[in-house]
Design an enzyme around this catalytic site. Structure first.
Site, PDB file in Angstrom:
ATOM      1  N   SER A   1       0.953  -1.219  -0.079  1.00 17.42           N
ATOM      2  CA  SER A   1       0.047   0.130  -0.102  1.00 17.42           C
ATOM      3  C   SER A   1       1.046   1.248   0.016  1.00 17.42           C
ATOM      4  O   SER A   1       1.928   1.415   0.537  1.00 17.42           O
ATOM      5  CB  SER A   1      -0.953  -0.109   1.330  1.00 17.42           C
TER       6      SER A   1
ATOM      7  N   GLU B   1       1.234   5.337   0.709  1.00 19.03           N
ATOM      8  CA  GLU B   1       0.690   6.701   1.452  1.00 19.03           C
ATOM      9  C   GLU B   1       1.016   7.954   0.698  1.00 19.03           C
ATOM     10  O   GLU B   1       2.185   8.258   0.237  1.00 19.03           O
ATOM     11  CB  GLU B   1       1.080   6.603   2.841  1.00 19.03           C
TER      12      GLU B   1
ATOM     13  N   TYR C   1      -4.258  13.214   6.661  1.00 23.99           N
ATOM     14  CA  TYR C   1      -4.964  14.365   7.145  1.00 23.99           C
ATOM     15  C   TYR C   1      -4.209  15.354   7.565  1.00 23.99           C
ATOM     16  O   TYR C   1      -3.350  15.371   8.473  1.00 23.99           O
ATOM     17  CB  TYR C   1      -5.955  13.892   8.263  1.00 23.99           C
TER      18      TYR C   1
ATOM     19  N   ALA D   1      -2.095  18.517   8.988  1.00 25.05           N
ATOM     20  CA  ALA D   1      -2.023  18.930  10.512  1.00 25.05           C
ATOM     21  C   ALA D   1      -2.703  20.373  10.805  1.00 25.05           C
ATOM     22  O   ALA D   1      -3.355  20.408  11.532  1.00 25.05           O
ATOM     23  CB  ALA D   1      -0.659  18.962  10.851  1.00 25.05           C
TER      24      ALA D   1
ATOM     25  N   GLY E   1      -3.114  12.932  15.936  1.00 26.91           N
ATOM     26  CA  GLY E   1      -2.657  13.820  15.419  1.00 26.91           C
ATOM     27  C   GLY E   1      -1.762  14.603  16.495  1.00 26.91           C
ATOM     28  O   GLY E   1      -1.704  14.415  17.488  1.00 26.91           O
ATOM     29  N   ASP E   2      -0.833  15.353  15.829  1.00 28.82           N
ATOM     30  CA  ASP E   2       0.309  16.009  16.758  1.00 28.82           C
ATOM     31  C   ASP E   2      -0.245  17.415  17.129  1.00 28.82           C
ATOM     32  O   ASP E   2      -1.066  17.946  16.382  1.00 28.82           O
ATOM     33  CB  ASP E   2       1.477  16.286  15.906  1.00 28.82           C
TER      34      ASP E   2
ATOM     35  N   PHE F   1      12.615  14.133   9.617  1.00 35.80           N
ATOM     36  CA  PHE F   1      11.628  13.316   9.857  1.00 35.80           C
ATOM     37  C   PHE F   1      12.036  12.393  11.155  1.00 35.80           C
ATOM     38  O   PHE F   1      11.217  12.107  11.988  1.00 35.80           O
ATOM     39  CB  PHE F   1      11.330  12.322   8.850  1.00 35.80           C
TER      40      PHE F   1
ATOM     41  N   HIS G   1       3.263  -0.966   3.992  1.00 36.30           N
ATOM     42  CA  HIS G   1       2.736   0.294   3.819  1.00 36.30           C
ATOM     43  C   HIS G   1       4.000   1.165   3.342  1.00 36.30           C
ATOM     44  O   HIS G   1       4.905   1.252   4.323  1.00 36.30           O
ATOM     45  CB  HIS G   1       2.021   0.742   5.000  1.00 36.30           C
TER      46      HIS G   1
HETATM   47  P1  FAD Z   1      -2.548   8.036  20.440  1.00 33.84           P
HETATM   48  O1  FAD Z   1      -3.018   6.713  19.988  1.00 33.84           O
HETATM   49  O2  FAD Z   1      -3.811   8.955  20.981  1.00 33.84           O
HETATM   50  O3  FAD Z   1      -1.520   8.184  21.366  1.00 33.84           O
HETATM   51  C1  FAD Z   1      -0.898   9.530  21.418  1.00 33.84           C
HETATM   52  C2  FAD Z   1      -0.186   9.397  22.880  1.00 33.84           C
HETATM   53  O4  FAD Z   1      -0.894   9.488  23.840  1.00 33.84           O
HETATM   54  C3  FAD Z   1       1.000   8.193  22.986  1.00 33.84           C
HETATM   55  O5  FAD Z   1       1.898   8.761  23.694  1.00 33.84           O
HETATM   56  C4  FAD Z   1      -0.032   7.277  23.774  1.00 33.84           C
HETATM   57  O6  FAD Z   1       1.020   6.005  24.427  1.00 33.84           O
HETATM   58  C5  FAD Z   1      -0.792   8.248  24.716  1.00 33.84           C
HETATM   59  N1  FAD Z   1      -1.967   7.638  25.158  1.00 33.84           N
HETATM   60  C6  FAD Z   1      -3.001   7.272  24.451  1.00 33.84           C
HETATM   61  N2  FAD Z   1      -4.018   6.848  25.172  1.00 33.84           N
HETATM   62  C7  FAD Z   1      -3.740   7.313  26.420  1.00 33.84           C
HETATM   63  C8  FAD Z   1      -4.341   7.280  27.709  1.00 33.84           C
HETATM   64  N3  FAD Z   1      -5.643   6.667  27.726  1.00 33.84           N
HETATM   65  N4  FAD Z   1      -3.771   7.881  28.643  1.00 33.84           N
HETATM   66  C9  FAD Z   1      -2.614   8.226  28.554  1.00 33.84           C
HETATM   67  N5  FAD Z   1      -1.879   8.343  27.570  1.00 33.84           N
HETATM   68  C10 FAD Z   1      -2.505   7.626  26.379  1.00 33.84           C
HETATM   69  N6  FAD Z   1      -0.733  12.805  11.747  1.00 33.84           N
HETATM   70  C11 FAD Z   1      -1.412  13.642  11.038  1.00 33.84           C
HETATM   71  O7  FAD Z   1      -1.647  14.864  11.357  1.00 33.84           O
HETATM   72  N7  FAD Z   1      -2.155  13.197   9.952  1.00 33.84           N
HETATM   73  C12 FAD Z   1      -2.129  12.019   9.581  1.00 33.84           C
HETATM   74  O8  FAD Z   1      -2.815  11.831   8.500  1.00 33.84           O
HETATM   75  C13 FAD Z   1      -1.279  11.064   9.973  1.00 33.84           C
HETATM   76  N8  FAD Z   1      -0.956   9.922   9.800  1.00 33.84           N
HETATM   77  C14 FAD Z   1      -0.381   8.938  10.356  1.00 33.84           C
HETATM   78  C15 FAD Z   1      -0.263   7.596   9.882  1.00 33.84           C
HETATM   79  C16 FAD Z   1       0.734   6.707  10.456  1.00 33.84           C
HETATM   80  C17 FAD Z   1       0.773   5.328  10.174  1.00 33.84           C
HETATM   81  C18 FAD Z   1       1.610   7.288  11.620  1.00 33.84           C
HETATM   82  C19 FAD Z   1       2.468   6.047  12.516  1.00 33.84           C
HETATM   83  C20 FAD Z   1       1.277   8.430  12.244  1.00 33.84           C
HETATM   84  C21 FAD Z   1       0.495   9.366  11.403  1.00 33.84           C
HETATM   85  N9  FAD Z   1       0.228  10.760  11.944  1.00 33.84           N
HETATM   86  C22 FAD Z   1      -0.436  11.537  11.359  1.00 33.84           C
HETATM   87  C23 FAD Z   1       0.976  10.910  13.071  1.00 33.84           C
HETATM   88  C24 FAD Z   1       0.148  10.972  14.326  1.00 33.84           C
HETATM   89  O9  FAD Z   1      -0.899  11.886  14.376  1.00 33.84           O
HETATM   90  C25 FAD Z   1       1.082  11.370  15.639  1.00 33.84           C
HETATM   91  O10 FAD Z   1       2.086  10.408  15.723  1.00 33.84           O
HETATM   92  C26 FAD Z   1       0.316  11.695  16.949  1.00 33.84           C
HETATM   93  O11 FAD Z   1       1.409  12.291  17.610  1.00 33.84           O
HETATM   94  C27 FAD Z   1      -0.304  10.305  17.558  1.00 33.84           C
HETATM   95  O12 FAD Z   1      -1.292   9.989  16.986  1.00 33.84           O
HETATM   96  P2  FAD Z   1      -1.809   8.553  17.621  1.00 33.84           P
HETATM   97  O13 FAD Z   1      -3.177   8.455  16.589  1.00 33.84           O
HETATM   98  O14 FAD Z   1      -0.896   7.587  17.647  1.00 33.84           O
HETATM   99  O15 FAD Z   1      -2.379   9.083  19.028  1.00 33.84           O
END
Ligand code: FAD
Length: 290
Positions: free
Chosen positions: A15, A17, A49, A51, A108-109, A219, A269
């Site tokens: 796949s 991206e 998506y 930022a 998201g970040d 990165f 991917h």
């Molecule tokens: P989460 O799973 O919510 O985790 C974020 C942090 O919070 C982690 O440190 C986790 O350990 C902690 N955490 C989670 N749940 C809890 C809880 N209940 N209590 C305390 N801590 C918790 N970014 C974009 O803006 N757009 C994109 O399209 C995008 N695509 C991506 C695709 C891939 C394959 C990857 C690997 C990353 C992508 N990102 C994207 C980056 C991503 O948004 C960032 O890495 C972001 O910082 C974390 O997103 P997440 O969904 O993993 O967060």
């Protein structure tokens, strides 16, 4: 087609991206890249998506366009950043109306200038909450999410990160895609720990061929991925020769992918950065072997 059905170690899928370009010229160039990659028969492609706010509509537009015009399954990424539940419901409805079947749900970040992630009032703090929301809203999407073989940048420990990943998957995820890594040992170790923690969904390795050394340094600083010392030294030696950097990056990624496939990954991917040549070279080499 639901992506969970094409993630199969006996017939792994590739796949690709992409990110939504900021300009119309960028979109035209991306669509050419998609055309160039289409003959490789990807299992699916995905569009990130943005930022910030500006490119977000383009994610929905691009996945819709790609799916309609190429027939390739297209997955939309969606983040919690800046969105209330109502905003998210609205995006989900648009995606469902466009017959998009697969989503990669992310937190998201933190927006630029913010040290830590703060949800907007009425929004979500973690991807897990977004997953639960999408499941409760009764859409029929296949859901993926992100995971981090080397641990997420903000996490206190890899164990905590894994615990949070388990909760996110249990909320209703069908598969996860890893952050990029350059040393397969991180992936294999992560999969083993995830299985031991009871995470049983497919874990798709995310591979980014290095094509520009400064870019990869940026990165890896942002996402915390380690460049193995031997690869870093080889890159240092050729960093002023752009062609040699690409050749080394493609060779390294090809060797990574060969080992991953030999050890039974469900798919690979590729982070293409909207360019086709490196991914084409790697996938062509892998296909020639199988
Ligand atoms: P989460 O799973 O919510 O985790 C974020 C942090 O919070 C982690 O440190 C986790 O350990 C902690 N955490 C989670 N749940 C809890 C809880 N209940 N209590 C305390 N801590 C918790 N970014 C974009 O803006 N757009 C994109 O399209 C995008 N695509 C991506 C695709 C891939 C394959 C990857 C690997 C990353 C992508 N990102 C994207 C980056 C991503 O948004 C960032 O890495 C972001 O910082 C974390 O997103 P997440 O969904 O993993 O967060």
């Amino acid at each position: 087609m639901k992506i969970r059905n094409c993630l199969n170690p006996s017939q792994p899928c590739f796949s690709f991206e992409f990110f939504p370009p900021k300009t119309d010229a960028g979109v035209a160039s991306l669509l050419r890249t998609v055309e160039e990659l289409a003959p490789l028969n990807p299992g699916f492609v995905s569009v990130t998506y943005g930022a910030g706010g500006s490119t977000r509509d383009r994610t929905v537009d691009l996945v819709t366009h790609i799916k309609e015009h190429t027939g390739i399954e297209a997955m939309a990424h969606l983040t919690c950043v800046g969105h209330t539940r109502d905003d998210l419901r609205d995006v989900l409805r648009r995606l469902a109306a466009a017959r998009i079947e697969n989503l990669l749900l992310l937190r998201g970040d933190p927006p630029q200038g913010q040290q830590s992630f703060e949800p907007v009032p009425g929004g979500f703090r973690y991807a897990e909450e977004l997953v639960r929301f999408v499941r409760e809203e009764d859409f029929n999407f296949c859901l993926g999410g992100a995971c981090y073989p080397e641990g997420h940048m903000e996490t206190a420990s890899r164990e905590d990160d894994l615990k949070h990943l388990k909760a996110k998957v249990d909320a209703g995820m069908d598969f996860v895609v890893t952050q990029l890594f350059f040393d397969n040992a991180f992936y294999f170790d992560f999969v083993e720990r995830a299985r031991r923690a009871g995470i049983n969904v497919p874990i798709v390795p995310g591979i980014m061929p290095i094509t520009n050394y400064e870019q990869v340094q940026r990165f890896t600083r942002m996402c915390g991925a380690t460049v193995p010392m031997r690869l870093a030294l080889q890159m240092e030696r050729v960093k002023d020769q752009p062609d040699a950097v690409v050749q080394l990056g493609v060779a390294h990624a090809t060797v990574q992918c060969m080992e991953l496939l030999a050890r039974g990954v469900p798919g690979i991917h590729f982070y293409t950065l909207n360019k086709s040549p490196a991914t084409r070279m790697i996938v062509s080499a892998l296909r020639a072997r199988s």
